[in-house]
Design a protein around this motif. Structure first.
Motif, PDB file in Angstrom:
ATOM      1  N   ARG A  14      -6.851   1.656   3.867  1.00  0.00           N
ATOM      2  CA  ARG A  14      -5.588   1.994   3.208  1.00  0.00           C
ATOM      3  C   ARG A  14      -5.233   3.459   3.471  1.00  0.00           C
ATOM      4  N   ARG A  15      -6.261   4.333   3.447  1.00  0.00           N
ATOM      5  CA  ARG A  15      -6.010   5.748   3.725  1.00  0.00           C
ATOM      6  C   ARG A  15      -5.477   5.902   5.147  1.00  0.00           C
TER       7      ARG A  15
ATOM      8  N   PRO B 208      -5.341   7.040  -0.943  1.00  0.00           N
ATOM      9  CA  PRO B 208      -6.268   5.926  -1.161  1.00  0.00           C
ATOM     10  C   PRO B 208      -7.713   6.310  -0.853  1.00  0.00           C
TER      11      PRO B 208
ATOM     12  N   THR C  74       0.846  -1.204   0.000  1.00  0.00           N
ATOM     13  CA  THR C  74       0.000   0.000   0.000  1.00  0.00           C
ATOM     14  C   THR C  74       0.872   1.241   0.000  1.00  0.00           C
TER      15      THR C  74
END
Length: 181
Positions: free
Chosen positions: A115-116, A110, A96
């Motif tokens: 993921r963010r 993201p 990622t």
């Protein structure tokens, strides 16, 4: 065939012309002569050398160029991909971060919340736990992350506060969440 061997093989103008004619569809020595304008004896010598090296073969229809050897040589000549190590043991986390962080800059943000969050936790490591930062210092720490243009420091600061990674009070910010370094 190594990249060096391939280059050496094609360094001869007659062999290079013969390979070009074969790549364009020639299947016999007379067709190579016709397409290149090189006399038959030189073409025969070039094709013999190419066949001996394994770049040219034959089938029921005539001569065949083993074009896959060019791709093989190109792969062999390419340097191995170097991936930035972000210091995470989890391969998914590293993947990622490789997708969204390069050379200490965000290349994107993201859309997927988990993921963010991972990317923002990574950015939050720029702040020492327990240290209070004035807004100007926060801006100075976040601007390098934004140099690639994926986001601006104001938006990034807002994301960090919204995710509970930075807290704010009276114009000061401090790291309040995320993994302990």
């Amino acid at each position: 065939m190594s990249p060096e061997e391939l280059v050496g093989l094609l360094a001869d103008a007659d062999r290079l012309a013969a390979v070009s004619a074969l790549a364009l569809g020639a299947r016999t020595n007379p067709e190579i002569v016709e397409r290149t304008g090189i006399d038959g004896k030189r073409v025969s010598k070039a094709v013999t050398r190419l066949a001996k090296a394994g770049l040219v073969g034959s089938d029921a229809d005539g001569l065949v160029l083993h074009a896959h050897l060019f791709a093989d040589a190109a792969r062999a000549a390419a340097p191995p991909k170097q991936y930035e190590d972000h210091g995470y043991a989890d391969p998914k986390a590293e993947a990622t971060l490789r997708a969204f962080v390069r050379d200490g800059q965000l290349t994107g943000m993201p859309a997927q919340p988990t993921r963010r969050r991972l990317v923002l936790e990574h950015v939050a490591r720029s702040f020492e736990p327990g240290v209070h930062y004035p807004e100007r210092a926060v801006t100075e720490l976040l601007e390098p992350w934004c140099a690639a243009g994926a986001t601006d420091h104001v938006t990034l600061r807002r994301y960090l506060v919204d995710e509970g990674l930075l807290s704010r009070e009276g114009g000061e910010y401090w790291r309040s969440g995320g993994p302990v370094d």
